[in-house]
Every structure is written in C-alpha cells, then in structure tokens.
Design a protein around this motif. Structure first.
Motif, PDB file in Angstrom:
ATOM      1  N   SER A 188      14.924  -0.732  26.912  1.00 19.89           N
ATOM      2  CA  SER A 188      15.706  -0.268  26.007  1.00 19.89           C
ATOM      3  C   SER A 188      15.091   0.324  24.620  1.00 19.89           C
ATOM      4  CB  SER A 188      16.663  -1.448  25.659  1.00 19.89           C
ATOM      5  OG  SER A 188      17.813  -1.502  26.525  1.00 19.89           O
ATOM      6  N   LEU A 190      14.611  -0.241  20.747  1.00 25.42           N
ATOM      7  CA  LEU A 190      15.113  -1.481  20.253  1.00 25.42           C
ATOM      8  C   LEU A 190      15.701  -0.904  18.936  1.00 25.42           C
ATOM      9  CD1 LEU A 190      12.182  -3.980  20.093  1.00 25.42           C
ATOM     10  CD2 LEU A 190      14.320  -4.440  20.929  1.00 25.42           C
ATOM     11  N   THR A 192      18.113   1.161  18.418  1.00 20.21           N
ATOM     12  CA  THR A 192      19.497   1.739  18.576  1.00 20.21           C
ATOM     13  C   THR A 192      20.215   0.938  19.907  1.00 20.21           C
ATOM     14  OG1 THR A 192      18.615   3.377  20.253  1.00 20.21           O
ATOM     15  CG2 THR A 192      18.935   4.048  18.144  1.00 20.21           C
ATOM     16  N   ASP A 193      19.505   0.329  20.959  1.00 21.66           N
ATOM     17  CA  ASP A 193      20.364  -0.069  21.936  1.00 21.66           C
ATOM     18  C   ASP A 193      20.677  -1.767  21.842  1.00 21.66           C
ATOM     19  OD1 ASP A 193      19.916   2.214  23.462  1.00 21.66           O
ATOM     20  OD2 ASP A 193      18.336   1.332  24.746  1.00 21.66           O
ATOM     21  N   ASP A 194      21.755  -2.013  22.411  1.00 20.70           N
ATOM     22  CA  ASP A 194      22.232  -3.514  21.996  1.00 20.70           C
ATOM     23  C   ASP A 194      22.529  -4.120  23.584  1.00 20.70           C
ATOM     24  OD1 ASP A 194      24.550  -2.062  22.894  1.00 20.70           O
ATOM     25  OD2 ASP A 194      25.511  -2.708  21.090  1.00 20.70           O
ATOM     26  N   GLY A 195      21.589  -3.654  24.479  1.00 20.02           N
ATOM     27  CA  GLY A 195      21.962  -4.080  25.779  1.00 20.02           C
ATOM     28  C   GLY A 195      22.958  -3.377  26.543  1.00 20.02           C
ATOM     29  N   HIS A 196      23.369  -1.892  26.155  1.00 23.05           N
ATOM     30  CA  HIS A 196      24.510  -1.414  26.762  1.00 23.05           C
ATOM     31  C   HIS A 196      24.115   0.119  26.797  1.00 23.05           C
ATOM     32  CE1 HIS A 196      26.776  -4.826  26.430  1.00 23.05           C
ATOM     33  NE2 HIS A 196      27.502  -4.451  27.579  1.00 23.05           N
ATOM     34  N   TRP A 197      24.254   1.040  27.589  1.00 22.37           N
ATOM     35  CA  TRP A 197      23.837   2.437  27.480  1.00 22.37           C
ATOM     36  C   TRP A 197      25.402   2.819  27.441  1.00 22.37           C
ATOM     37  CZ3 TRP A 197      19.360   3.629  31.513  1.00 22.37           C
ATOM     38  CH2 TRP A 197      18.115   3.239  30.844  1.00 22.37           C
ATOM     39  N   SER A 208      30.306   2.224  28.780  1.00 22.68           N
ATOM     40  CA  SER A 208      29.436   1.368  28.431  1.00 22.68           C
ATOM     41  C   SER A 208      28.865   0.460  29.318  1.00 22.68           C
ATOM     42  CB  SER A 208      30.053   0.574  27.122  1.00 22.68           C
ATOM     43  OG  SER A 208      29.158  -0.363  26.472  1.00 22.68           O
ATOM     44  N   GLN A 216      11.136  -4.587  25.807  1.00 21.60           N
ATOM     45  CA  GLN A 216      12.058  -3.595  25.034  1.00 21.60           C
ATOM     46  C   GLN A 216      10.860  -3.196  24.077  1.00 21.60           C
ATOM     47  OE1 GLN A 216      15.543  -4.849  23.432  1.00 21.60           O
ATOM     48  NE2 GLN A 216      16.090  -6.154  25.136  1.00 21.60           N
ATOM     49  N   ASN A 218      10.236  -0.414  20.552  1.00 24.50           N
ATOM     50  CA  ASN A 218      10.742   0.271  19.296  1.00 24.50           C
ATOM     51  C   ASN A 218      10.259   1.609  19.134  1.00 24.50           C
ATOM     52  OD1 ASN A 218       8.079  -0.412  18.126  1.00 24.50           O
ATOM     53  ND2 ASN A 218       9.167  -1.029  16.006  1.00 24.50           N
ATOM     54  N   ARG A 262      23.109   6.479  19.453  1.00 26.85           N
ATOM     55  CA  ARG A 262      23.672   5.775  17.983  1.00 26.85           C
ATOM     56  C   ARG A 262      23.287   6.826  17.084  1.00 26.85           C
ATOM     57  NH1 ARG A 262      23.575  -0.579  17.567  1.00 26.85           N
ATOM     58  NH2 ARG A 262      24.967  -0.866  19.259  1.00 26.85           N
TER      59      ARG A 262
END
Length: 306
Positions: A188, A190, A192-197, A208, A216, A218, A262
């Motif tokens: 992921s 860091l 933009t992602d929050d554990g979901h694609w 989702s 992870q 950045n 995002r």
C-alpha cells in the motif's frame, strides 16, 4: 490605483507615517490620497486618534476588495511587460518525486540551452506545495481538485495498473476477482491507501477490495522495487512500470479493473494567474506538451493489455 495602494499600506502600517515610509513618499501625499479616496467613495475609511488610525466598518469592508484590485492590476501590468520578451530569469517547477525525476528533469538542460537567459530549479516532493509561499512558477499535480486560486491546465490522464512479478504469481496464483486480493501480499501507498483498493470494472461496477500487507511505503519507487522483486502486488502508474510490463518483468493483474486513487486520474499544470503570460512558463509548457502529446512516451513502450 495609487490612492488604493496608500489605503492598503495605512491599514497594514496603522499610520500615515508608516505607510509613507513603505511607499517612499511624504506623509502629506498619503493623507491627500486617502482624502481623495474617501471623497470618491463617499465614505469615511479611518477613525483617527492621536496614536493610531483604525479602519471604520466601511474601511474594513473595503480592504479585501482593495487588495484584490491592486493585485489584479499588478498581474496585468506584469503580464503586459513580458509579452514578446525572451524567456529569462529563474523558473521554479514542482513535481512529484518519481514523475519529476523520470520525465521533467531531462527536459530542463535542453530548455536552458535553447534559452540562455533562463535558469531552472526543480523541486521534487510528493507533498502539496503552496504556489505563492514556496515561490513556485508552475506545479505539476495529480489531483481530483485543482486549486481554486490557480490556473489548472489539464495535461493528460495518468493510468494505473495492478502489477505483480511472474515468479510471485507462479508461487501464489493470479487473482481473478477483486475480492481475491485479500489472499495476497499487497503493498500500500501510505499517502493514499487505507487498507482498501478501490477499483472499477469494465461494467462500471465499483469495488472496495480489502488488502493486506505487512510492509507499506510512502514512496512509489519502493513499491515498484518490491513488486519487481516478486514480493507482492502493487498499484503502479503506467509511466513508471511500462518498461517492466513491456519486457515481462511485471504482469498486469485484473486488467479489466481500473484503480481509483484518491488523488485523481489527471495530471495538471498549475500556476497563479500572474504567471500565465510569463515567457519562461510558456516555453516550459510548450516543451511539456511536446513530450506528452499526442501520446506520452510510456505509451510507446507499453500500449496496454493485449
């Protein structure tokens, strides 16, 4: 506009004398200009005391409009003064780390060679910059919401794909459905992602998909290197991974699903209105459009699945 500028300086300085020092004129000149402005507007702009001038309610209401008007006139004068002149001076450009390194940095030496009076600074950062505070002439931004106070020129759509190395897929299998991503090591980003694609398939259905990954980053280059090493799956920009897709070091996974990130799908050139007509900005934009149109260079390397 001299009286308007004097009004602004009096508000900011709190006195006629302070405004006169900033303007390089006499206190009497400032006082006369304020009197003329009050007469023209038909309103008293300051409450006078022995120690300080304070804006009246009318002065407070007038102040932001005066600021905007003086700034607009200044922009127009600067634009006109640069029309027809050669590109010169310092051009400060901001771009994201990877895209700037791969595609913007190589443009600049040739640009300065063609224009001997031009100098360039490239500021690479994945964080948003302030065009005014950071003295940026032009920022290249991937965003869903271009800044409202800037000119935002759309350049192209930035495609992204889900990728994995062939040896990873040989060991762990190839996901055939977005929900199967949860069974894989997914790197992921860091920022933009929050554990979901978030994905959109060919029918327009949106998913989702929960993903997991014990590492992870950045930085997109780190995701790229980990994916090349066969350690998992990543969402990567085509401008970065096109060579590896073309020569087989990476394979596209779930080709019918378009990642929805995002910060949006489009690349914009953003600059303040005062920069619109600057020759140094215009020649850079022309070089950028030559690079990206009619198709970007990475599309010549990897035209897409199939």
């Amino acid at each position: 506009m001299d009286s308007w500028d004097s009004f602004i300086k009096v508000v900011e300085s709190g006195s006629m004398a302070g405004a006169a020092r900033r303007l390089g004129c006499s206190r009497a000149q400032v006082s006369r200009q304020i009197g003329q402005l009050e007469a023209a507007l038909g309103a008293r702009l300051f409450e006078r005391s022995t120690r300080r001038l304070r804006p009246t309610p009318a002065g407070e209401a007038f102040y932001p409009h005066a600021l905007a008007a003086v700034a607009a006139v200044d922009c127009a004068q600067r634009a006109l003064s640069h029309l027809g002149s050669a590109p010169r001076g310092l051009l400060r450009i901001s771009a994201t780390m990877t895209f700037g390194r791969e595609y913007i940095a190589p443009l600049l030496p040739a640009l300065t060679e063609r224009h001997p009076e031009l100098e360039c600074e490239l500021i690479l950062t994945d964080q948003m910059v302030d065009l005014v505070d950071d003295r940026i002439d032009l920022a290249l931004r991937q965003t869903q919401t271009p800044p409202a106070d800037a000119v935002a020129k759309p350049l192209l759509q930035m495609e992204r794909v889900i990728c994995a190395a062939p040896d990873y897929l040989a060991r762990h299998g190839t996901p055939e459905h977005p929900l199967q991503l949860a069974q894989h090591q997914c790197f992921s980003y860091l920022l933009t992602d929050d554990g979901h694609w978030r994905l959109r398939d060919a029918r327009g259905e949106e998913w989702s998909a929960p993903v997991r990954g014990r590492v992870q980053y950045n930085n997109i280059d780190c995701l790229y290197q980990a994916t090349l090493a066969g350690q998992g799956l990543s969402i990567l920009p085509v401008y970065l991974c096109a060579p590896a897709l073309a020569d087989g070091r990476l394979r596209q996974v779930l080709p019918d699903c378009q990642p929805q990130v995002r910060f949006g799908q489009h690349l914009y050139a953003c600059y303040t209105p005062s920069r619109v007509q600057l020759p140094k900005v215009q020649v850079f934009l022309a070089a950028l459009e030559d690079l990206l149109q009619p198709e970007p260079p990475w599309r010549k390397i990897w035209p897409g699945p199939g």
